[in-house]
Design a protein around this motif. Structure first.
Motif, PDB file in Angstrom:
ATOM      1  N   ASN A 332       0.834  -1.209   0.000  1.00 53.53           N
ATOM      2  CA  ASN A 332       0.000   0.000   0.000  1.00 53.53           C
ATOM      3  C   ASN A 332       0.867   1.257   0.000  1.00 53.53           C
ATOM      4  OD1 ASN A 332      -2.343  -1.550   0.132  1.00 53.53           O
ATOM      5  ND2 ASN A 332      -2.297  -1.602   2.369  1.00 53.53           N
ATOM      6  N   ALA A 333       1.971   1.210   0.760  1.00 56.82           N
ATOM      7  CA  ALA A 333       2.881   2.363   0.831  1.00 56.82           C
ATOM      8  C   ALA A 333       3.514   2.635  -0.528  1.00 56.82           C
ATOM      9  CB  ALA A 333       3.961   2.124   1.884  1.00 56.82           C
ATOM     10  N   ILE A 337       3.246   6.035  -2.704  1.00 60.69           N
ATOM     11  CA  ILE A 337       4.398   6.772  -3.226  1.00 60.69           C
ATOM     12  C   ILE A 337       4.249   6.987  -4.727  1.00 60.69           C
ATOM     13  CG2 ILE A 337       6.877   6.585  -3.712  1.00 60.69           C
ATOM     14  CD1 ILE A 337       7.207   5.287  -0.968  1.00 60.69           C
ATOM     15  N   GLU A 338       3.826   5.940  -5.438  1.00 61.68           N
ATOM     16  CA  GLU A 338       3.624   6.045  -6.888  1.00 61.68           C
ATOM     17  C   GLU A 338       2.614   7.138  -7.222  1.00 61.68           C
ATOM     18  OE1 GLU A 338       1.891   3.315 -10.580  1.00 61.68           O
ATOM     19  OE2 GLU A 338       2.530   2.364  -8.713  1.00 61.68           O
ATOM     20  N   ASN A 339       1.512   7.183  -6.463  1.00 58.17           N
ATOM     21  CA  ASN A 339       0.484   8.205  -6.711  1.00 58.17           C
ATOM     22  C   ASN A 339       1.012   9.612  -6.438  1.00 58.17           C
ATOM     23  OD1 ASN A 339      -1.390   6.248  -7.420  1.00 58.17           O
ATOM     24  ND2 ASN A 339      -2.229   6.066  -5.347  1.00 58.17           N
ATOM     25  N   GLN A 340       1.811   9.751  -5.380  1.00 62.62           N
ATOM     26  CA  GLN A 340       2.380  11.060  -5.060  1.00 62.62           C
ATOM     27  C   GLN A 340       3.351  11.521  -6.140  1.00 62.62           C
ATOM     28  OE1 GLN A 340       2.004  13.331  -2.174  1.00 62.62           O
ATOM     29  NE2 GLN A 340       0.079  12.215  -2.328  1.00 62.62           N
ATOM     30  N   VAL A 341       4.160  10.600  -6.651  1.00 59.30           N
ATOM     31  CA  VAL A 341       5.098  10.949  -7.719  1.00 59.30           C
ATOM     32  C   VAL A 341       4.342  11.344  -8.986  1.00 59.30           C
ATOM     33  CG1 VAL A 341       6.903  10.056  -9.242  1.00 59.30           C
ATOM     34  CG2 VAL A 341       6.977   9.548  -6.800  1.00 59.30           C
ATOM     35  N   GLN A 342       3.282  10.605  -9.304  1.00 62.26           N
ATOM     36  CA  GLN A 342       2.484  10.934 -10.486  1.00 62.26           C
ATOM     37  C   GLN A 342       1.812  12.296 -10.341  1.00 62.26           C
ATOM     38  OE1 GLN A 342      -0.113   7.545 -10.895  1.00 62.26           O
ATOM     39  NE2 GLN A 342       1.413   6.349 -12.044  1.00 62.26           N
ATOM     40  N   ALA A 343       1.605  12.729  -9.079  1.00 67.36           N
ATOM     41  CA  ALA A 343       1.029  14.052  -8.836  1.00 67.36           C
ATOM     42  C   ALA A 343       2.086  15.149  -8.876  1.00 67.36           C
ATOM     43  CB  ALA A 343       0.315  14.065  -7.481  1.00 67.36           C
ATOM     44  N   GLY A 344       3.335  14.750  -9.160  1.00 64.38           N
ATOM     45  CA  GLY A 344       4.409  15.727  -9.300  1.00 64.38           C
ATOM     46  C   GLY A 344       5.285  15.905  -8.085  1.00 64.38           C
ATOM     47  N   HIS A 345       5.142  15.010  -7.072  1.00 63.17           N
ATOM     48  CA  HIS A 345       5.904  15.154  -5.836  1.00 63.17           C
ATOM     49  C   HIS A 345       7.027  14.125  -5.756  1.00 63.17           C
ATOM     50  CE1 HIS A 345       2.913  18.042  -4.805  1.00 63.17           C
ATOM     51  NE2 HIS A 345       1.939  17.151  -4.705  1.00 63.17           N
ATOM     52  N   GLN A 346       7.740  14.127  -4.638  1.00 64.10           N
ATOM     53  CA  GLN A 346       8.879  13.229  -4.431  1.00 64.10           C
ATOM     54  C   GLN A 346       8.769  12.556  -3.069  1.00 64.10           C
ATOM     55  OE1 GLN A 346      11.279  16.799  -5.701  1.00 64.10           O
ATOM     56  NE2 GLN A 346      12.806  15.218  -6.126  1.00 64.10           N
ATOM     57  N   ALA A 347       9.620  11.537  -2.860  1.00 65.40           N
ATOM     58  CA  ALA A 347       9.540  10.754  -1.626  1.00 65.40           C
ATOM     59  C   ALA A 347      10.919  10.333  -1.148  1.00 65.40           C
ATOM     60  CB  ALA A 347       8.667   9.528  -1.833  1.00 65.40           C
ATOM     61  N   LEU A 394       8.020  -0.260  -8.492  1.00 70.59           N
ATOM     62  CA  LEU A 394       7.512   1.003  -9.008  1.00 70.59           C
ATOM     63  C   LEU A 394       7.682   1.041 -10.531  1.00 70.59           C
ATOM     64  CD1 LEU A 394       9.005   3.516  -6.384  1.00 70.59           C
ATOM     65  CD2 LEU A 394       6.646   2.695  -6.520  1.00 70.59           C
ATOM     66  N   PRO A 395       6.860   1.810 -11.225  1.00 68.70           N
ATOM     67  CA  PRO A 395       6.991   1.910 -12.683  1.00 68.70           C
ATOM     68  C   PRO A 395       8.389   2.373 -13.093  1.00 68.70           C
ATOM     69  CG  PRO A 395       4.946   2.917 -11.950  1.00 68.70           C
ATOM     70  CD  PRO A 395       5.721   2.605 -10.717  1.00 68.70           C
ATOM     71  N   SER A 396       8.853   1.920 -14.245  1.00 68.33           N
ATOM     72  CA  SER A 396      10.197   2.257 -14.716  1.00 68.33           C
ATOM     73  C   SER A 396      10.355   3.751 -14.973  1.00 68.33           C
ATOM     74  CB  SER A 396      10.506   1.479 -15.999  1.00 68.33           C
ATOM     75  OG  SER A 396       9.548   1.784 -17.005  1.00 68.33           O
ATOM     76  N   SER A 397       9.243   4.463 -15.112  1.00 70.91           N
ATOM     77  CA  SER A 397       9.306   5.907 -15.342  1.00 70.91           C
ATOM     78  C   SER A 397       9.708   6.676 -14.091  1.00 70.91           C
ATOM     79  CB  SER A 397       7.951   6.425 -15.835  1.00 70.91           C
ATOM     80  OG  SER A 397       6.933   6.148 -14.872  1.00 70.91           O
ATOM     81  N   ILE A 398       9.649   6.014 -12.931  1.00 73.17           N
ATOM     82  CA  ILE A 398      10.022   6.656 -11.662  1.00 73.17           C
ATOM     83  C   ILE A 398      11.491   6.373 -11.387  1.00 73.17           C
ATOM     84  CG2 ILE A 398       9.641   6.703  -9.167  1.00 73.17           C
ATOM     85  CD1 ILE A 398       6.728   6.052  -9.670  1.00 73.17           C
TER      86      ILE A 398
END
Length: 494
Positions: A332-333, A337-347, A394-398
């Motif tokens: 779930n975590a 993280i994936e959703n936050q990155v897709q929203a333009g953020h970092q982790a 995580l997706p390879s785009s990250i």
């Protein structure tokens, strides 16, 4: 594994009921070797002189010091052990408070021979800032500037939560210092933070047209680079010097040091702070700490300092949302993280280990120093393997990278620069980023093996997010239910 010892029946009988010490060990030393060496050392008739008067020992029911030092290692029974521990704990607090009292008395007698008045150029700089100082910042700045122009030398602690804006107070004090004809030094605990403070200060001065030369001095610089910076400092060309413990080395001489700022005070000893102030003849001291300490306790611990409390965050900051979870929450975590990155953020993801090794894991503290993990029963995550695993989840785009204190400084700088610029979306790191690292776009802090860290350290790590206008989150992944309850209670009230 320590080899078993074979006893005769008579020898075994003599060991029954005897309390034996268990020491923290490093590779190559067994508990038996350390215990034997300690027994030989304790055979000295008088280990240390007794400093407490007999009446004080009687009134507080304290054991004699040499008895206590022997009994803490090899007590005959639990009563001896408790008596020894009581004496040693008493001594630790008693002499600490005695030294604090001595420092307070010395400080109160030091006249201010380095008067530093508030400068109009500093006031104009404050007006140009893209934000208004909070009431807590204004109050603290008034106290600091008043101290620096007062009858006595300033010795002040600025205590405020992570993100409360302590650094800008330090910058204002350093500016006034330079404008008054003195030099200012800021000592920070890590090279990562030193470089960031240097870069941020230079960029801010350039943006607002502040004509002050800033120097960086850290241990990993080449010998020629250090020599050049030391010359700039000694000549007075450098008005502000930012660095690590390198600032207090013997070869560093200041032309006219007037102010010392110590960031993250809890990471430095009192003597390190004094070593820097002794680089000048009449030096003001400003120390800053984000460790949450109740005011009454702060007065005891920092009894030699006046205290300013910054209890207000900028209005744009949102409270960080916390979650204390078990290892089964990881999928779930990762999705979060994936959703936050897709929203333009970092982790950030924090692991206690640098890497896994056949002869035992290597742990790292916040300064980047490593040491062996002696708890071989614990399953601890390490940044190298975790990064590989996270890339698969995580997706390879990250873009996922890792960071730890044993990397070469140039490599660390490149990695941090990519994370600052947003090229890297997820940074897996040890606690080397614990202090001061500022990436406002980072909104998620995932801490693995959270039960392996202390509350103050977790507080610092959590402070790496929530530094921008976005909602931020901190996820504590623990393996111990008892520790999860402990941290859950702490952060539910945070």
């Amino acid at each position: 594994m320590e080899q078993p010892v074979l006893y005769t029946m008579e020898g075994y009988s003599s060991q029954i009921g005897i309390m034996q010490p268990i020491y923290p060990l490093t590779r190559g030393l067994s508990n038996k070797i350390v215990s034997k060496a300690m027994q030989q050392a304790l055979d000295i008739k008088e280990l240390v002189p007794e400093l407490l008067p007999a009446e004080l020992r009687r009134s507080n029911e304290l054991a004699e010091i040499n008895f206590a030092m022997r009994a803490i290692h090899f007590p005959k029974d639990m009563n001896d052990y408790e008596a020894a521990r009581k004496r040693l704990v008493f001594d630790e607090f008693f002499f600490f408070m005695l030294n604090v009292r001595r420092m307070k008395e010395n400080n109160s007698r030091q006249p201010n021979l380095s008067r530093i008045a508030d400068d109009a150029r500093t006031d104009e700089f404050i007006k140009k800032l893209p934000y208004e100082l909070t009431n807590a910042q204004k109050r603290t700045w008034q106290e600091v500037s008043s101290d620096m122009n007062g009858e006595r030398l300033m010795n002040r602690l600025v205590q405020g939560d992570v993100g409360s804006g302590k650094t800008i107070i330090a910058v204002l004090a350093l500016m006034n210092t330079v404008y008054a004809g003195y030099q200012g030094a800021m000592m920070v605990p890590t090279e990562v933070l030193a470089r960031q403070q240097y870069d941020d200060t230079c960029a801010m001065f350039e943006k607002y047209g502040i004509n002050i030369n800033v120097s960086l001095l850290i241990g990993s610089m080449t010998a020629s680079a250090k020599k050049k910076e030391r010359q700039r400092i000694a000549s007075g060309e450098a008005g502000i010097v930012i660095g690590t413990h390198a600032l207090i080395q013997a070869g560093v001489e200041y032309a006219n040091l007037g102010l010392v700022v110590t960031d993250e005070q809890h990471r430095f000893g009192v003597h390190q702070r004094e070593s820097l102030t002794q680089k000048g003849s009449s030096v003001h001291t400003l120390v800053m700490s984000a460790t949450p300490i109740p005011r009454t306790l702060a007065i005891i611990i920092y009894g030699d300092l006046d205290i300013s409390v910054m209890n207000e965050l900028p209005s744009s900051r949102l409270p960080i949302k916390n979650a204390v979870v078990g290892t089964d929450y990881r999928p779930n975590a990762y999705r979060f993280i994936e959703n936050q990155v897709q929203a333009g953020h970092q982790a950030y993801v924090i692991c206690p280990m640098v890497e896994a090794r056949e002869d035992g894991d290597v742990m790292e503290d916040g300064r980047g120093d490593t040491f062996a993990n002696t708890n071989m029963h614990a399953t601890l995550e390490n940044v190298v393997d975790y990064t590989t695993m996270l890339k698969k989840n995580l997706p390879s785009s990250i873009n996922v990278e890792y960071l730890h204190g044993k990397m070469k400084p140039a490599v660390k700088d490149e990695i941090m620069e990519r994370f600052h610029s947003g090229q890297t979306q997820v940074l897996v790191s040890t606690t080397v980023i614990e202090v001061g690292v500022n990436v406002p776009n980072a909104t998620v802090m995932l801490i693995e093996n959270a039960d392996r860290f202390g509350l103050a350290q977790l507080h610092q790590l959590r402070g790496r997010v929530g530094r921008g206008a976005y909602q931020s989150y901190c996820i504590f992944v623990g393996t111990s239910n008892a520790k999860k309850r402990k941290y859950g209670q702490a952060w539910n009230t945070a």
